[in-house]
Design an enzyme around this catalytic site. Structure first.
Site, PDB file in Angstrom:
ATOM      1  N   ASP A   1      56.889  34.751  30.459  1.00  0.00           N
ATOM      2  CA  ASP A   1      55.619  34.923  30.931  1.00  0.00           C
ATOM      3  C   ASP A   1      55.385  34.172  32.185  1.00  0.00           C
ATOM      4  O   ASP A   1      55.875  33.218  32.578  1.00  0.00           O
ATOM      5  CB  ASP A   1      54.633  34.401  29.855  1.00  0.00           C
ATOM      6  CG  ASP A   1      53.251  34.607  29.724  1.00  0.00           C
ATOM      7  OD1 ASP A   1      52.931  35.710  30.579  1.00  0.00           O
ATOM      8  OD2 ASP A   1      52.393  34.375  28.982  1.00  0.00           O
ATOM      9  N   GLY A   2      54.092  34.503  32.810  1.00  0.00           N
ATOM     10  CA  GLY A   2      53.316  33.737  34.040  1.00  0.00           C
ATOM     11  C   GLY A   2      53.999  34.614  35.203  1.00  0.00           C
ATOM     12  O   GLY A   2      53.623  33.868  36.589  1.00  0.00           O
TER      13      GLY A   2
ATOM     14  N   HIS B   1      56.111  40.025  39.409  1.00  0.00           N
ATOM     15  CA  HIS B   1      57.050  40.868  38.595  1.00  0.00           C
ATOM     16  C   HIS B   1      58.430  41.198  39.227  1.00  0.00           C
ATOM     17  O   HIS B   1      59.582  41.118  38.448  1.00  0.00           O
ATOM     18  CB  HIS B   1      56.490  42.168  37.968  1.00  0.00           C
ATOM     19  CG  HIS B   1      55.202  42.266  37.188  1.00  0.00           C
ATOM     20  ND1 HIS B   1      55.213  41.248  36.148  1.00  0.00           N
ATOM     21  CD2 HIS B   1      53.725  42.599  37.281  1.00  0.00           C
ATOM     22  CE1 HIS B   1      54.162  41.465  35.626  1.00  0.00           C
ATOM     23  NE2 HIS B   1      53.207  42.112  36.297  1.00  0.00           N
TER      24      HIS B   1
ATOM     25  N   THR C   1      54.245  46.025  23.365  1.00  0.00           N
ATOM     26  CA  THR C   1      53.371  47.221  22.995  1.00  0.00           C
ATOM     27  C   THR C   1      51.769  47.218  23.620  1.00  0.00           C
ATOM     28  O   THR C   1      51.217  48.360  23.376  1.00  0.00           O
ATOM     29  CB  THR C   1      53.438  47.731  21.498  1.00  0.00           C
ATOM     30  OG1 THR C   1      53.231  46.394  20.953  1.00  0.00           O
ATOM     31  CG2 THR C   1      54.647  48.079  21.133  1.00  0.00           C
ATOM     32  N   GLU C   2      51.571  46.000  23.648  1.00  0.00           N
ATOM     33  CA  GLU C   2      50.037  45.711  24.060  1.00  0.00           C
ATOM     34  C   GLU C   2      49.857  45.477  25.671  1.00  0.00           C
ATOM     35  O   GLU C   2      48.930  45.513  25.970  1.00  0.00           O
ATOM     36  CB  GLU C   2      49.910  44.308  23.481  1.00  0.00           C
ATOM     37  CG  GLU C   2      49.463  44.299  22.145  1.00  0.00           C
ATOM     38  CD  GLU C   2      50.778  44.235  21.328  1.00  0.00           C
ATOM     39  OE1 GLU C   2      51.636  43.815  21.532  1.00  0.00           O
ATOM     40  OE2 GLU C   2      50.636  44.880  20.071  1.00  0.00           O
TER      41      GLU C   2
ATOM     42  N   TRP D   1      50.594  47.898  27.595  1.00  0.00           N
ATOM     43  CA  TRP D   1      50.000  49.117  27.893  1.00  0.00           C
ATOM     44  C   TRP D   1      48.416  49.266  28.380  1.00  0.00           C
ATOM     45  O   TRP D   1      48.098  49.784  28.968  1.00  0.00           O
ATOM     46  CB  TRP D   1      50.154  50.253  26.950  1.00  0.00           C
ATOM     47  CG  TRP D   1      51.553  50.674  26.607  1.00  0.00           C
ATOM     48  CD1 TRP D   1      52.287  50.234  25.534  1.00  0.00           C
ATOM     49  CD2 TRP D   1      52.427  51.530  27.574  1.00  0.00           C
ATOM     50  NE1 TRP D   1      53.520  50.879  25.419  1.00  0.00           N
ATOM     51  CE2 TRP D   1      53.529  51.753  26.615  1.00  0.00           C
ATOM     52  CE3 TRP D   1      52.325  52.121  28.562  1.00  0.00           C
ATOM     53  CZ2 TRP D   1      54.574  52.510  27.089  1.00  0.00           C
ATOM     54  CZ3 TRP D   1      53.174  52.970  28.945  1.00  0.00           C
ATOM     55  CH2 TRP D   1      54.414  53.262  28.254  1.00  0.00           C
TER      56      TRP D   1
ATOM     57  N   ARG E   1      47.470  47.101  30.366  1.00  0.00           N
ATOM     58  CA  ARG E   1      47.043  46.755  31.660  1.00  0.00           C
ATOM     59  C   ARG E   1      46.605  48.043  32.718  1.00  0.00           C
ATOM     60  O   ARG E   1      47.179  48.973  32.206  1.00  0.00           O
ATOM     61  CB  ARG E   1      48.348  45.960  32.140  1.00  0.00           C
ATOM     62  CG  ARG E   1      48.362  44.811  31.615  1.00  0.00           C
ATOM     63  CD  ARG E   1      49.595  43.892  31.912  1.00  0.00           C
ATOM     64  NE  ARG E   1      49.996  42.812  31.085  1.00  0.00           N
ATOM     65  CZ  ARG E   1      50.637  41.778  31.597  1.00  0.00           C
ATOM     66  NH1 ARG E   1      51.103  41.753  32.706  1.00  0.00           N
ATOM     67  NH2 ARG E   1      50.591  40.698  30.650  1.00  0.00           N
TER      68      ARG E   1
ATOM     69  N   LEU F   1      78.464  38.131  26.417  1.00  0.00           N
ATOM     70  CA  LEU F   1      76.985  38.334  26.349  1.00  0.00           C
ATOM     71  C   LEU F   1      76.325  39.396  26.064  1.00  0.00           C
ATOM     72  O   LEU F   1      76.569  40.561  26.787  1.00  0.00           O
ATOM     73  CB  LEU F   1      76.294  37.267  27.337  1.00  0.00           C
ATOM     74  CG  LEU F   1      74.836  37.197  27.324  1.00  0.00           C
ATOM     75  CD1 LEU F   1      74.489  36.143  26.379  1.00  0.00           C
ATOM     76  CD2 LEU F   1      74.157  37.206  28.735  1.00  0.00           C
TER      77      LEU F   1
ATOM     78  N   ARG G   1      59.254  29.939  25.853  1.00  0.00           N
ATOM     79  CA  ARG G   1      58.090  30.595  26.280  1.00  0.00           C
ATOM     80  C   ARG G   1      57.772  29.984  27.561  1.00  0.00           C
ATOM     81  O   ARG G   1      57.498  28.734  27.517  1.00  0.00           O
ATOM     82  CB  ARG G   1      56.827  30.950  25.401  1.00  0.00           C
ATOM     83  CG  ARG G   1      55.710  31.864  26.137  1.00  0.00           C
ATOM     84  CD  ARG G   1      54.863  32.235  25.237  1.00  0.00           C
ATOM     85  NE  ARG G   1      53.889  33.099  25.979  1.00  0.00           N
ATOM     86  CZ  ARG G   1      53.288  33.990  25.622  1.00  0.00           C
ATOM     87  NH1 ARG G   1      53.111  34.342  24.178  1.00  0.00           N
ATOM     88  NH2 ARG G   1      52.501  34.894  26.245  1.00  0.00           N
TER      89      ARG G   1
ATOM     90  N   ARG H   1      52.150  30.676  22.017  1.00  0.00           N
ATOM     91  CA  ARG H   1      51.993  31.796  21.229  1.00  0.00           C
ATOM     92  C   ARG H   1      53.237  32.778  21.254  1.00  0.00           C
ATOM     93  O   ARG H   1      53.702  32.924  22.208  1.00  0.00           O
ATOM     94  CB  ARG H   1      50.497  32.475  21.522  1.00  0.00           C
ATOM     95  CG  ARG H   1      50.470  32.994  22.797  1.00  0.00           C
ATOM     96  CD  ARG H   1      49.066  33.744  23.010  1.00  0.00           C
ATOM     97  NE  ARG H   1      48.837  34.201  24.290  1.00  0.00           N
ATOM     98  CZ  ARG H   1      48.110  33.696  24.985  1.00  0.00           C
ATOM     99  NH1 ARG H   1      47.472  32.486  24.683  1.00  0.00           N
ATOM    100  NH2 ARG H   1      47.886  33.888  26.445  1.00  0.00           N
TER     101      ARG H   1
ATOM    102  N   SER I   1      52.552  36.381  20.862  1.00  0.00           N
ATOM    103  CA  SER I   1      52.177  37.558  21.521  1.00  0.00           C
ATOM    104  C   SER I   1      53.161  38.676  20.620  1.00  0.00           C
ATOM    105  O   SER I   1      53.643  39.543  21.409  1.00  0.00           O
ATOM    106  CB  SER I   1      52.509  37.354  22.789  1.00  0.00           C
ATOM    107  OG  SER I   1      51.755  36.597  23.546  1.00  0.00           O
TER     108      SER I   1
END
Ligand code: IPE
Ligand code: IPE
Ligand code: MG
Length: 258
Positions: A30-31, A47, A76-77, A79, A81, A141, A198, A204, A206
């Site tokens: 994140d971030g 990104h 899935t959340e 989308w 954006r 890995l 995170r 959290r 998410s």
């Protein structure tokens, strides 16, 4: 500016020699947006930088003998954006594979994914499918990308399938237990995460691996994902080594609980 928690040489040696390295690390990357904003750049630049950072983290994980690295790349959340941002993020797997696949093959990395794969754009699916195929025989890995992943969606799919299998007598309701449920999840072939990291200061989940992290250790940092470098990763590994995991029992030994 954040102060990065550097380790000294002795602490680094400890990580390299000690056997308490997490087998499965799951990272909520994140971030990216805030990293870009801080530099006056568009979110997309964050990104892109975040994508490039995966290389460093895979190499470090490999160096310390981590077996599975699960990276939350798109939820899935996500989308919700703007379409332009979603389109850009979903082009990144193809770009990542184009640039880094030869190196990943050389490093014996196996690529896997978790998430609603069939709902991704065709170009994303094709690129990732090819990378999976070309690395399926590698036994180093496991780089497991959570792509269009949502834990609640995963559970709904599992419940639907379990119901169908019970109705068609493929599964006996009496046999349903925690292990059987785990086998209906995207992660069926993987160990549960030992450590969840995170970045970016949020604390959290998410909608990430809700079932699988029942006994995981958590580690948070204010560092934005594109700045999450080898030194910060080593700090997380070093902190993990000092955690006492008891799994509800009294000792630190997983096998004794079974
Ligand atoms: C993480 O960075 C990448 C994805 C969720 C795809 P963000 O894009 O969430 O960055 P912030 O949280 O807005 O800074
Ligand atoms: C979580 O980050 C998802 C990924 C890193 C892919 P978000 O930025 O989407 O999470 P929230 O919205 O801050 O909870
Ligand atoms: Mg975010």
């Amino acid at each position: 500016m954040f102060r990065l928690p550097f380790l000294n040489k002795k602490q680094k040696q400890k990580i390299a020699t000690i056997d308490n390295v997490p087998e499965h690390i799951a990272i909520i990357m994140d971030g990216n947006g805030r990293w870009a904003k801080k530099r006056g750049l568009p979110r997309l630049a964050g990104h892109k930088q975040g994508m490039d950072n995966i290389r460093t983290i895979v190499r470090t994980a490999n160096k310390y003998g981590v077996k599975i690295l699960t990276l939350y790349a798109f939820s899935t959340e996500n989308w919700k954006r703007p379409k332009s941002e979603v389109d850009y993020i979903l082009k990144l797997p193809k770009e990542f594979i184009h640039i880094y696949l030869p190196e990943l093959i050389e490093e014996n990395v196996q690529i896997k994914t978790i998430g609603a794969f069939d709902l991704l754009p065709a170009h994303t699916q094709e690129a990732v499918e090819e990378a999976k195929k070309r690395t399926e025989k590698n036994d180093g890995l496991i780089l497991n990308i959570a792509l269009n992943y949502g834990s609640r969606y995963e559970m709904v799919q599992a419940i639907k399938q379990i119901t169908k299998d019970v109705q068609s007598d493929q599964l006996n309701l009496e046999e349903l237990n925690e292990q059987v449920i785990s086998n209906y999840l995207y992660t069926k072939d993987l160990l549960d995460p030992d450590l969840v990291i995170r970045t970016s200061g949020e604390q959290r989940l998410s909608n990430f691996l809700l079932w699988q992290v029942a006994y995981a250790e958590f580690w948070f940092t204010d560092v934005y994902w594109p700045d999450f470098n080898e030194n910060v990763f080593e700090k997380a590994l070093s902190d993990y080594q000092n955690r006492k995991r008891r799994f509800g029992g009294l000792s630190n030994n997983k096998s004794k609980q079974e």
